[in-house]
Design an enzyme around this catalytic site. Structure first.
Site, PDB file in Angstrom:
ATOM      1  N   HIS A  96       0.789  -1.113  -0.078  1.00  0.00           N
ATOM      2  CA  HIS A  96      -0.082  -0.108  -0.008  1.00  0.00           C
ATOM      3  C   HIS A  96       0.809   1.332  -0.045  1.00  0.00           C
ATOM      4  O   HIS A  96       2.010   1.336   0.718  1.00  0.00           O
ATOM      5  CB  HIS A  96      -0.956  -0.004   1.215  1.00  0.00           C
ATOM      6  CG  HIS A  96      -2.006   0.983   1.008  1.00  0.00           C
ATOM      7  ND1 HIS A  96      -1.486   2.358   1.487  1.00  0.00           N
ATOM      8  CD2 HIS A  96      -3.208   1.196   0.777  1.00  0.00           C
ATOM      9  CE1 HIS A  96      -2.592   3.045   1.380  1.00  0.00           C
ATOM     10  NE2 HIS A  96      -3.769   2.306   0.837  1.00  0.00           N
ATOM     11  N   GLU A  98       0.662   3.794   1.603  1.00  0.00           N
ATOM     12  CA  GLU A  98       1.529   4.287   3.035  1.00  0.00           C
ATOM     13  C   GLU A  98       2.430   3.274   3.508  1.00  0.00           C
ATOM     14  O   GLU A  98       3.317   3.930   4.253  1.00  0.00           O
ATOM     15  CB  GLU A  98       0.057   4.486   3.705  1.00  0.00           C
ATOM     16  CG  GLU A  98      -0.731   5.638   3.547  1.00  0.00           C
ATOM     17  CD  GLU A  98      -2.356   5.583   3.549  1.00  0.00           C
ATOM     18  OE1 GLU A  98      -2.672   4.511   4.425  1.00  0.00           O
ATOM     19  OE2 GLU A  98      -2.988   6.211   2.896  1.00  0.00           O
ATOM     20  N   GLU A 168      -3.682   2.120  -7.260  1.00  0.00           N
ATOM     21  CA  GLU A 168      -4.008   3.399  -6.401  1.00  0.00           C
ATOM     22  C   GLU A 168      -2.991   4.488  -6.658  1.00  0.00           C
ATOM     23  O   GLU A 168      -1.866   4.635  -5.957  1.00  0.00           O
ATOM     24  CB  GLU A 168      -4.071   3.005  -4.833  1.00  0.00           C
ATOM     25  CG  GLU A 168      -4.875   1.818  -4.528  1.00  0.00           C
ATOM     26  CD  GLU A 168      -5.465   2.114  -2.961  1.00  0.00           C
ATOM     27  OE1 GLU A 168      -6.541   2.273  -2.726  1.00  0.00           O
ATOM     28  OE2 GLU A 168      -4.250   2.202  -2.192  1.00  0.00           O
ATOM     29  N   GLY A 174      -6.742   9.876  -0.333  1.00  0.00           N
ATOM     30  CA  GLY A 174      -7.172  10.774   0.560  1.00  0.00           C
ATOM     31  C   GLY A 174      -7.004  12.167   0.345  1.00  0.00           C
ATOM     32  O   GLY A 174      -7.237  12.824   1.490  1.00  0.00           O
ATOM     33  N   SER A 213      -9.710   8.187  -3.326  1.00  0.00           N
ATOM     34  CA  SER A 213     -10.845   9.004  -3.047  1.00  0.00           C
ATOM     35  C   SER A 213     -12.245   8.514  -3.796  1.00  0.00           C
ATOM     36  O   SER A 213     -12.776   9.306  -4.449  1.00  0.00           O
ATOM     37  CB  SER A 213     -10.500  10.462  -3.701  1.00  0.00           C
ATOM     38  OG  SER A 213      -9.425  10.836  -2.771  1.00  0.00           O
TER      39      SER A 213
HETATM   40  P1  13P Z   1      -8.937   7.011   0.390  1.00  0.00           P
HETATM   41  O1  13P Z   1     -10.374   6.340  -0.106  1.00  0.00           O
HETATM   42  O2  13P Z   1      -9.265   7.503   1.663  1.00  0.00           O
HETATM   43  O3  13P Z   1      -8.826   7.909  -0.875  1.00  0.00           O
HETATM   44  O4  13P Z   1      -7.913   5.795   0.434  1.00  0.00           O
HETATM   45  C1  13P Z   1      -7.685   5.011  -0.668  1.00  0.00           C
HETATM   46  C2  13P Z   1      -6.898   3.868   0.024  1.00  0.00           C
HETATM   47  O5  13P Z   1      -5.541   4.068   0.198  1.00  0.00           O
HETATM   48  C3  13P Z   1      -7.366   2.829  -0.023  1.00  0.00           C
HETATM   49  O6  13P Z   1      -6.453   1.692   0.268  1.00  0.00           O
END
Ligand code: 13P
Length: 252
Positions: A96, A98, A168, A174, A213
């Site tokens: 991911h 993050e 993603e 986010g 998002s």
């Molecule tokens: P958001 O839907 O908050 O943008 O996050 C996406 C995400 O990182 C899902 O793994």
């Protein structure tokens, strides 16, 4: 028929008690549909509670947000695939953004994690995506293909039909700024072509999800793209009523 996958990444939200309350509320609002699966990715401490709250429903599954590649040992703070499985997880997110950008996870790490997930019987959801700088420089496909190749290239012969790929774009996570359906679709098409060329064009190809998002307003138009097999959602999955509504979205 395309079987859609709606995956909720709760990130660092919802402890065990909150997870139980969430799933009770979700189940009371969600009218089961046979053409879709709903997977929840709670923090590791809430996996068992979430798995118990969904246990008699094959369409509702629980996964872990990250694994370490060793099965057990002196790795303080880490969770392995077999341990997550024991707690009730059936899938794991891998790579991911993050994990990559906050915790410094590398392409090489994602490769070890995909292998560990498959060895333990967890479905790996490999997350790929470019940053805004990379996108603006026109490097989206180079980055995404590099991430795919690093994580699963050279694994021909390994049964990867259970693999799921989530595209993603980092700039869409986010931020409230989602990729347009056409942009997402174009990248998905390339991901699918890459997978088919490496894994063979057999019947069972990995599902490819879009994340970044996604919300109640844009979900239907995203899912109208046949290239999208589902969505991976952060913020908009945290409210059980809203998530139940989103999961019932039909493509227009
Ligand atoms: P958001 O839907 O908050 O943008 O996050 C996406 C995400 O990182 C899902 O793994």
């Amino acid at each position: 028929m395309r079987r859609l996958l709606f995956a909720a990444n709760w990130k660092m939200h919802l402890g065990p008690e909150e997870a139980r309350a969430y799933l009770k509320a979700f189940r009371s609002r969600y009218n089961r549909r046979e053409d879709r699966d709903v997977w929840f990715f709670p923090p590791a401490v809430s996996i068992e509670a979430a798995a118990q709250a969904t246990r008699e429903r094959a369409d509702l599954q629980v996964g872990v947000q990250d694994i370490y590649w060793e099965p057990k040992g002196a790795y303080t703070g880490a969770v392995s695939a077999p341990l997550a499985l024991q707690a009730g997880a059936r899938a794991t997110l891998i790579g991911h953004s993050e994990r990559r950008h906050v915790f410094g996870e590398t392409d090489a790490d994602t490769r070890r994690k995909v292998a560990a997930a498959l060895a333990a019987g967890l479905v790996p959801i490999l997350c790929v995506g470019e940053t805004l700088v990379e996108r603006d420089a026109g490097h989206t496909l180079t980055v995404v293909m590099r991430q795919l190749a690093a994580a699963i290239g050279g694994t021909e012969g390994t049964p990867l039909s259970r693999l799921v790929v989530a595209y993603e774009p980092v700039w869409a996570i986010g931020t409230g700024r989602n990729a347009t359906p056409a942009d997402a679709s174009a990248v998905h098409r390339e991901i699918r072509a890459w997978l088919a060329s490496r894994l063979g064009g057999g019947a069972a190809q990995p599902r490819v999800l879009y994340g970044g998002s996604v919300n109640l307003k844009n979900c239907a138009e995203l899912l109208a793209e046949p290239e999208l097999d589902g969505v991976l959602v952060g913020g908009a999955s945290l409210d059980p009523e809203g998530w139940a509504q989103l999961v019932q979205t039909s493509a227009p």
